[in-house]
Design an enzyme around this catalytic site. Structure first.
Site, PDB file in Angstrom:
ATOM      1  CE1 TYR A  11      -5.304  -4.928   4.529  1.00 51.87           C
ATOM      2  CE2 TYR A  11      -4.513  -7.180   4.802  1.00 51.87           C
ATOM      3  CZ  TYR A  11      -4.788  -6.095   3.996  1.00 51.87           C
ATOM      4  OH  TYR A  11      -4.555  -6.182   2.636  1.00 51.87           O
ATOM      5  CE1 TYR A  27      -4.323  -1.569   0.999  1.00 57.01           C
ATOM      6  CE2 TYR A  27      -2.755  -3.266   1.647  1.00 57.01           C
ATOM      7  CZ  TYR A  27      -4.046  -2.881   1.331  1.00 57.01           C
ATOM      8  OH  TYR A  27      -5.056  -3.803   1.360  1.00 57.01           O
TER       9      TYR A  27
END
Length: 393
Positions: free
Chosen positions: A385, A200
Protein backbone atom coordinates in the site's frame (compact mmCIF):
# COMPACT_ATOMS: atom_id res chain seq x y z
CA UNK A 1 10.55 22.04 -34.93
CA UNK A 2 13.22 19.78 -33.46
CA UNK A 3 13.87 18.44 -29.95
CA UNK A 4 15.63 15.61 -28.22
CA UNK A 5 12.53 14.21 -26.48
CA UNK A 6 8.97 14.87 -27.56
CA UNK A 7 6.37 14.21 -24.86
CA UNK A 8 2.67 13.73 -25.58
CA UNK A 9 0.34 14.43 -22.66
CA UNK A 10 0.37 16.97 -19.82
CA UNK A 11 -0.75 14.62 -17.06
CA UNK A 12 1.48 13.63 -14.13
CA UNK A 13 3.55 11.21 -16.26
CA UNK A 14 4.33 13.61 -19.10
CA UNK A 15 4.88 16.63 -16.88
CA UNK A 16 7.17 14.81 -14.45
CA UNK A 17 9.15 13.27 -17.29
CA UNK A 18 9.66 16.71 -18.78
CA UNK A 19 10.64 18.08 -15.37
CA UNK A 20 13.21 15.33 -14.71
CA UNK A 21 14.74 15.63 -18.19
CA UNK A 22 14.91 19.43 -17.97
CA UNK A 23 16.84 19.10 -14.70
CA UNK A 24 19.23 16.74 -16.51
CA UNK A 25 19.83 19.28 -19.28
CA UNK A 26 17.87 17.39 -21.94
CA UNK A 27 15.68 19.32 -24.38
CA UNK A 28 11.98 18.44 -24.40
CA UNK A 29 8.81 19.73 -26.01
CA UNK A 30 5.58 18.76 -24.26
CA UNK A 31 2.37 18.74 -26.30
CA UNK A 32 -1.17 18.42 -24.91
CA UNK A 33 -4.43 18.18 -26.85
CA UNK A 34 -6.53 19.75 -24.08
CA UNK A 35 -6.46 23.23 -22.58
CA UNK A 36 -4.45 24.15 -19.51
CA UNK A 37 -7.68 24.75 -17.58
CA UNK A 38 -8.93 21.27 -18.45
CA UNK A 39 -5.83 19.40 -17.28
CA UNK A 40 -5.54 21.46 -14.10
CA UNK A 41 -9.18 21.00 -13.11
CA UNK A 42 -9.96 17.35 -13.93
CA UNK A 43 -10.42 15.41 -10.70
CA UNK A 44 -8.43 12.19 -10.45
CA UNK A 45 -6.79 10.04 -7.78
CA UNK A 46 -5.49 11.74 -4.68
CA UNK A 47 -3.31 9.27 -2.75
CA UNK A 48 0.48 9.46 -3.11
CA UNK A 49 2.83 6.68 -2.10
CA UNK A 50 5.88 7.55 -0.01
CA UNK A 51 8.12 7.15 -3.06
CA UNK A 52 6.02 9.56 -5.11
CA UNK A 53 6.19 12.18 -2.35
CA UNK A 54 9.95 11.69 -2.11
CA UNK A 55 10.47 12.16 -5.88
CA UNK A 56 8.36 15.33 -6.03
CA UNK A 57 10.08 16.76 -2.97
CA UNK A 58 13.61 15.90 -4.10
CA UNK A 59 13.08 17.49 -7.51
CA UNK A 60 11.82 20.83 -6.21
CA UNK A 61 8.06 20.58 -6.77
CA UNK A 62 7.00 19.48 -3.29
CA UNK A 63 6.67 22.78 -1.44
CA UNK A 64 2.88 23.02 -1.67
CA UNK A 65 2.58 19.26 -1.20
CA UNK A 66 4.45 19.53 2.12
CA UNK A 67 2.24 22.44 3.17
CA UNK A 68 -1.18 21.18 2.06
CA UNK A 69 -0.87 17.39 1.79
CA UNK A 70 -2.45 15.19 4.45
CA UNK A 71 -0.02 12.46 5.59
CA UNK A 72 -1.66 9.21 6.72
CA UNK A 73 0.11 6.69 8.93
CA UNK A 74 -2.57 3.99 8.63
CA UNK A 75 -5.80 2.80 7.04
CA UNK A 76 -8.87 1.06 8.45
CA UNK A 77 -10.39 -2.16 7.15
CA UNK A 78 -14.03 -2.44 8.24
CA UNK A 79 -15.99 -5.68 8.04
CA UNK A 80 -18.61 -7.47 10.11
CA UNK A 81 -19.42 -4.12 11.68
CA UNK A 82 -15.94 -3.62 13.18
CA UNK A 83 -12.97 -1.49 12.20
CA UNK A 84 -9.39 -2.78 12.19
CA UNK A 85 -6.48 -0.36 11.75
CA UNK A 86 -3.44 -1.30 9.67
CA UNK A 87 -0.46 0.66 11.04
CA UNK A 88 1.35 1.53 7.81
CA UNK A 89 4.04 3.64 9.45
CA UNK A 90 4.66 1.19 12.29
CA UNK A 91 4.96 -1.75 9.92
CA UNK A 92 7.01 -0.13 7.14
CA UNK A 93 8.34 3.21 8.40
CA UNK A 94 6.48 4.86 5.49
CA UNK A 95 3.28 6.83 5.02
CA UNK A 96 0.89 7.80 2.24
CA UNK A 97 -0.29 11.35 1.56
CA UNK A 98 -3.62 12.70 0.35
CA UNK A 99 -2.93 15.33 -2.32
CA UNK A 100 -5.07 15.58 -5.44
CA UNK A 101 -3.65 14.60 -8.82
CA UNK A 102 -4.80 17.93 -10.22
CA UNK A 103 -2.65 19.65 -7.57
CA UNK A 104 0.41 17.66 -8.68
CA UNK A 105 -0.37 18.73 -12.26
CA UNK A 106 -0.62 22.40 -11.25
CA UNK A 107 2.72 22.24 -9.44
CA UNK A 108 4.48 20.61 -12.39
CA UNK A 109 2.97 23.01 -14.95
CA UNK A 110 4.06 25.98 -12.84
CA UNK A 111 7.60 24.57 -12.61
CA UNK A 112 7.82 23.96 -16.36
CA UNK A 113 6.57 27.40 -17.28
CA UNK A 114 8.91 29.02 -14.74
CA UNK A 115 11.81 27.16 -16.36
CA UNK A 116 10.79 28.38 -19.82
CA UNK A 117 10.49 24.85 -21.18
CA UNK A 118 8.12 24.44 -24.17
CA UNK A 119 4.58 23.42 -23.18
CA UNK A 120 1.97 23.53 -25.94
CA UNK A 121 -1.72 23.23 -25.06
CA UNK A 122 -4.73 22.70 -27.35
CA UNK A 123 -2.76 20.96 -30.08
CA UNK A 124 -5.23 19.70 -32.69
CA UNK A 125 -5.06 16.68 -34.99
CA UNK A 126 -2.12 15.05 -33.21
CA UNK A 127 -0.59 12.22 -35.25
CA UNK A 128 2.53 10.09 -34.78
CA UNK A 129 4.71 9.44 -37.80
CA UNK A 130 8.03 7.78 -38.59
CA UNK A 131 7.82 5.15 -35.86
CA UNK A 132 9.94 2.73 -37.86
CA UNK A 133 12.77 5.25 -38.19
CA UNK A 134 15.23 6.74 -35.68
CA UNK A 135 13.46 10.11 -35.99
CA UNK A 136 9.83 9.79 -34.88
CA UNK A 137 7.69 12.85 -35.56
CA UNK A 138 4.56 14.48 -34.20
CA UNK A 139 2.28 16.30 -36.58
CA UNK A 140 -0.34 18.70 -35.19
CA UNK A 141 -2.09 22.04 -35.68
CA UNK A 142 -1.83 24.99 -33.34
CA UNK A 143 -3.31 28.42 -33.84
CA UNK A 144 -4.38 27.32 -37.31
CA UNK A 145 -0.83 26.39 -38.40
CA UNK A 146 0.37 22.93 -39.36
CA UNK A 147 3.39 21.88 -37.31
CA UNK A 148 5.81 18.93 -37.29
CA UNK A 149 8.03 18.09 -34.33
CA UNK A 150 11.06 15.86 -35.04
CA UNK A 151 12.36 13.91 -32.02
CA UNK A 152 15.18 11.59 -31.10
CA UNK A 153 12.81 9.91 -28.64
CA UNK A 154 9.03 10.11 -28.31
CA UNK A 155 7.29 9.52 -24.96
CA UNK A 156 3.63 8.56 -25.08
CA UNK A 157 2.19 9.82 -21.78
CA UNK A 158 -1.23 10.60 -23.24
CA UNK A 159 -3.45 8.24 -21.28
CA UNK A 160 -5.57 5.23 -22.10
CA UNK A 161 -7.47 7.00 -24.91
CA UNK A 162 -4.43 8.78 -26.37
CA UNK A 163 -2.93 8.47 -29.83
CA UNK A 164 0.49 6.99 -29.08
CA UNK A 165 -0.37 3.40 -28.20
CA UNK A 166 -2.77 3.20 -31.15
CA UNK A 167 0.00 4.40 -33.48
CA UNK A 168 1.97 1.20 -32.87
CA UNK A 169 1.34 -1.26 -35.74
CA UNK A 170 -1.18 -4.00 -35.09
CA UNK A 171 0.26 -7.19 -33.67
CA UNK A 172 3.29 -5.55 -32.07
CA UNK A 173 1.77 -5.33 -28.58
CA UNK A 174 0.41 -8.06 -26.35
CA UNK A 175 -2.69 -6.90 -24.46
CA UNK A 176 -3.73 -8.21 -21.04
CA UNK A 177 -7.13 -7.07 -19.82
CA UNK A 178 -9.75 -7.84 -17.20
CA UNK A 179 -13.06 -5.99 -16.88
CA UNK A 180 -14.75 -6.27 -13.50
CA UNK A 181 -18.52 -6.75 -13.14
CA UNK A 182 -18.96 -3.62 -11.02
CA UNK A 183 -18.03 0.05 -10.85
CA UNK A 184 -17.62 2.81 -8.24
CA UNK A 185 -20.14 5.58 -7.74
CA UNK A 186 -18.02 8.43 -6.38
CA UNK A 187 -19.04 11.69 -4.76
CA UNK A 188 -17.23 14.80 -3.56
CA UNK A 189 -19.07 16.44 -0.67
CA UNK A 190 -18.60 19.66 1.30
CA UNK A 191 -18.37 17.79 4.57
CA UNK A 192 -15.70 16.73 7.06
CA UNK A 193 -14.10 13.34 6.34
CA UNK A 194 -15.54 10.29 8.07
CA UNK A 195 -12.17 9.67 9.71
CA UNK A 196 -8.66 11.12 9.76
CA UNK A 197 -7.59 8.02 7.78
CA UNK A 198 -9.18 6.08 4.90
CA UNK A 199 -11.85 3.49 5.69
CA UNK A 200 -12.23 0.50 3.35
CA UNK A 201 -15.50 -1.27 4.12
CA UNK A 202 -16.51 -4.76 3.02
CA UNK A 203 -20.30 -5.18 3.39
CA UNK A 204 -22.86 -7.68 2.13
CA UNK A 205 -24.49 -4.84 0.16
CA UNK A 206 -21.17 -4.04 -1.54
CA UNK A 207 -17.91 -2.19 -1.03
CA UNK A 208 -17.63 1.38 0.29
CA UNK A 209 -14.67 3.72 0.75
CA UNK A 210 -14.44 6.87 2.84
CA UNK A 211 -11.58 9.19 1.97
CA UNK A 212 -11.06 12.94 1.57
CA UNK A 213 -9.57 15.72 -0.51
CA UNK A 214 -9.05 18.05 2.46
CA UNK A 215 -10.25 18.52 6.01
CA UNK A 216 -13.46 20.05 4.65
CA UNK A 217 -14.01 17.96 1.49
CA UNK A 218 -15.01 14.32 1.80
CA UNK A 219 -14.65 11.82 -1.03
CA UNK A 220 -16.82 8.69 -0.83
CA UNK A 221 -17.29 5.68 -3.10
CA UNK A 222 -19.94 2.98 -3.36
CA UNK A 223 -19.76 -0.24 -5.35
CA UNK A 224 -22.44 -0.17 -8.04
CA UNK A 225 -23.26 -1.64 -11.46
CA UNK A 226 -21.14 -0.49 -14.43
CA UNK A 227 -24.30 0.68 -16.24
CA UNK A 228 -25.58 2.60 -13.21
CA UNK A 229 -27.87 5.56 -13.96
CA UNK A 230 -26.86 8.51 -11.78
CA UNK A 231 -30.43 9.79 -11.93
CA UNK A 232 -31.41 6.77 -9.83
CA UNK A 233 -29.07 7.94 -7.08
CA UNK A 234 -30.47 11.09 -5.45
CA UNK A 235 -28.57 12.52 -2.49
CA UNK A 236 -30.73 10.79 0.12
CA UNK A 237 -30.12 7.36 -1.39
CA UNK A 238 -26.36 7.92 -1.58
CA UNK A 239 -26.10 8.96 2.06
CA UNK A 240 -28.38 6.15 3.23
CA UNK A 241 -26.26 3.56 1.40
CA UNK A 242 -23.00 4.99 2.74
CA UNK A 243 -24.33 4.93 6.30
CA UNK A 244 -25.53 1.34 5.88
CA UNK A 245 -22.22 0.05 4.50
CA UNK A 246 -20.06 1.99 6.99
CA UNK A 247 -22.15 1.33 10.12
CA UNK A 248 -20.71 -0.47 13.13
CA UNK A 249 -22.47 -3.18 15.05
CA UNK A 250 -24.23 -0.50 17.09
CA UNK A 251 -25.67 0.97 13.88
CA UNK A 252 -23.62 4.17 14.14
CA UNK A 253 -21.96 5.44 10.96
CA UNK A 254 -18.85 7.68 10.88
CA UNK A 255 -19.97 9.29 7.60
CA UNK A 256 -20.82 12.99 7.84
CA UNK A 257 -23.26 14.46 5.36
CA UNK A 258 -22.96 17.69 3.38
CA UNK A 259 -23.81 19.17 -0.03
CA UNK A 260 -22.71 16.86 -2.85
CA UNK A 261 -20.54 18.88 -5.26
CA UNK A 262 -19.66 16.19 -7.82
CA UNK A 263 -20.70 12.64 -8.63
CA UNK A 264 -19.77 10.09 -11.27
CA UNK A 265 -19.38 6.40 -12.06
CA UNK A 266 -15.92 4.87 -12.56
CA UNK A 267 -15.66 1.48 -14.34
CA UNK A 268 -13.25 -1.07 -12.90
CA UNK A 269 -10.68 -2.67 -15.16
CA UNK A 270 -7.14 -3.99 -15.32
CA UNK A 271 -5.13 -3.41 -18.51
CA UNK A 272 -1.46 -3.87 -19.48
CA UNK A 273 0.36 -3.82 -22.80
CA UNK A 274 3.74 -5.43 -23.41
CA UNK A 275 6.23 -4.23 -24.36
CA UNK A 276 5.90 -0.56 -23.39
CA UNK A 277 7.99 0.43 -26.40
CA UNK A 278 8.07 0.36 -30.17
CA UNK A 279 11.29 1.64 -31.72
CA UNK A 280 11.92 5.15 -30.38
CA UNK A 281 8.41 5.43 -28.90
CA UNK A 282 8.13 4.69 -25.17
CA UNK A 283 4.78 4.42 -23.36
CA UNK A 284 4.28 5.47 -19.75
CA UNK A 285 1.37 5.76 -17.33
CA UNK A 286 -2.20 5.07 -18.42
CA UNK A 287 -1.08 4.76 -22.05
CA UNK A 288 0.43 1.41 -21.04
CA UNK A 289 -1.59 0.23 -18.06
CA UNK A 290 -4.74 0.74 -16.01
CA UNK A 291 -5.37 -0.62 -12.51
CA UNK A 292 -8.63 -0.75 -10.56
CA UNK A 293 -8.61 2.07 -7.98
CA UNK A 294 -8.92 -0.30 -5.02
CA UNK A 295 -5.15 -0.27 -4.42
CA UNK A 296 -4.60 3.47 -5.12
CA UNK A 297 -1.84 2.73 -7.63
CA UNK A 298 -2.77 4.57 -10.86
CA UNK A 299 -0.87 7.85 -10.59
CA UNK A 300 1.88 6.26 -8.51
CA UNK A 301 2.59 3.74 -11.28
CA UNK A 302 2.81 6.58 -13.80
CA UNK A 303 5.36 8.36 -11.59
CA UNK A 304 7.36 5.14 -11.21
CA UNK A 305 7.38 4.62 -15.00
CA UNK A 306 8.85 8.02 -15.76
CA UNK A 307 11.48 7.79 -13.03
CA UNK A 308 12.79 4.67 -14.79
CA UNK A 309 12.39 6.21 -18.25
CA UNK A 310 14.06 9.52 -17.33
CA UNK A 311 17.11 7.74 -15.95
CA UNK A 312 17.35 5.60 -19.07
CA UNK A 313 17.11 8.62 -21.38
CA UNK A 314 19.68 10.51 -19.32
CA UNK A 315 22.11 7.59 -19.52
CA UNK A 316 21.66 7.45 -23.30
CA UNK A 317 22.08 11.23 -23.57
CA UNK A 318 25.35 11.08 -21.64
CA UNK A 319 26.80 8.49 -24.00
CA UNK A 320 26.30 5.48 -21.73
CA UNK A 321 24.57 3.43 -24.41
CA UNK A 322 21.12 1.96 -24.91
CA UNK A 323 21.14 -0.67 -22.15
CA UNK A 324 18.77 1.14 -19.80
CA UNK A 325 16.44 2.20 -22.63
CA UNK A 326 16.35 -1.37 -23.91
CA UNK A 327 15.54 -2.56 -20.37
CA UNK A 328 12.90 0.13 -19.71
CA UNK A 329 9.86 -1.98 -20.50
CA UNK A 330 10.93 -5.04 -18.51
CA UNK A 331 12.06 -2.90 -15.56
CA UNK A 332 8.79 -0.97 -15.41
CA UNK A 333 6.64 -4.05 -15.96
CA UNK A 334 8.07 -5.85 -12.92
CA UNK A 335 6.58 -3.17 -10.69
CA UNK A 336 3.43 -2.79 -12.79
CA UNK A 337 2.49 -6.45 -12.48
CA UNK A 338 3.07 -6.39 -8.73
CA UNK A 339 0.78 -3.37 -8.51
CA UNK A 340 -1.76 -5.17 -10.69
CA UNK A 341 -1.60 -8.16 -8.36
CA UNK A 342 -2.13 -5.98 -5.29
CA UNK A 343 -4.99 -4.02 -6.90
CA UNK A 344 -6.65 -7.27 -8.02
CA UNK A 345 -6.24 -8.69 -4.50
CA UNK A 346 -7.75 -5.62 -2.83
CA UNK A 347 -10.60 -5.63 -5.35
CA UNK A 348 -11.30 -9.34 -4.83
CA UNK A 349 -11.06 -8.99 -1.07
CA UNK A 350 -13.50 -6.12 -0.62
CA UNK A 351 -16.18 -6.26 -3.32
CA UNK A 352 -19.42 -8.18 -3.61
CA UNK A 353 -19.38 -10.23 -6.80
CA UNK A 354 -22.49 -11.07 -8.81
CA UNK A 355 -24.73 -13.55 -7.09
CA UNK A 356 -23.51 -12.85 -3.58
CA UNK A 357 -22.11 -16.37 -3.20
CA UNK A 358 -22.18 -17.14 0.57
CA UNK A 359 -19.05 -19.31 0.26
CA UNK A 360 -17.12 -16.45 -1.35
CA UNK A 361 -18.43 -14.07 1.31
CA UNK A 362 -17.07 -16.32 4.07
CA UNK A 363 -13.70 -16.68 2.33
CA UNK A 364 -13.41 -12.89 2.05
CA UNK A 365 -14.18 -12.48 5.75
CA UNK A 366 -11.60 -15.13 6.62
CA UNK A 367 -8.97 -13.37 4.50
CA UNK A 368 -9.75 -10.00 6.09
CA UNK A 369 -9.59 -11.54 9.55
CA UNK A 370 -6.21 -13.09 8.71
CA UNK A 371 -4.80 -9.80 7.40
CA UNK A 372 -5.91 -7.92 10.51
CA UNK A 373 -4.78 -10.54 13.05
CA UNK A 374 -1.55 -11.75 11.43
CA UNK A 375 1.61 -9.65 11.57
CA UNK A 376 2.72 -11.19 8.28
CA UNK A 377 -0.64 -10.49 6.62
CA UNK A 378 -0.74 -6.89 7.82
CA UNK A 379 2.87 -6.30 6.72
CA UNK A 380 2.16 -7.63 3.22
CA UNK A 381 -0.76 -5.22 2.81
CA UNK A 382 1.16 -2.30 4.32
CA UNK A 383 4.30 -2.85 2.22
CA UNK A 384 2.29 -2.85 -1.01
CA UNK A 385 0.00 0.00 0.00
CA UNK A 386 2.78 2.49 0.84
CA UNK A 387 4.52 1.51 -2.41
CA UNK A 388 7.26 -0.84 -3.55
CA UNK A 389 10.65 0.66 -4.47
CA UNK A 390 10.38 2.81 -7.59
CA UNK A 391 12.88 0.84 -9.65
CA UNK A 392 13.52 -2.42 -7.85
CA UNK A 393 9.76 -3.16 -7.79
Amino acid sequence: MRTQVGIVGAGPAGLLLGHLLHRAGIETVLIEARSRAYVEERIRAGLLEQGTVDVLTATGVGERLRREGLPHAGIELRFDGEGHRIDLAGLTGKRVTIYGQQEVVKDLIAARLAAGAPLLFEAEGLAVRGLDTDRPRLAFRQDGREQVLDCDILAGCDGFHGICRDAIPAGRLQVFERVYPFAWLGILAAAPPASHELIYARHERGFALATMRSNSLARHYLQCRPEEDLAAWPDDRIWAELHARMAGRDGASPVKEGPILQRGVTPMRSFVVEPMRHGRLFLAGDAAHIVPPSGAKGMNLAIADVVVLARAIEAWHRGQGLALLDAYSSTALRRIWKAQRFSWWMTSLLHRFDGGDPFEHRVQLAELDYVCRSAAGALTLAENYVGLPLEAG
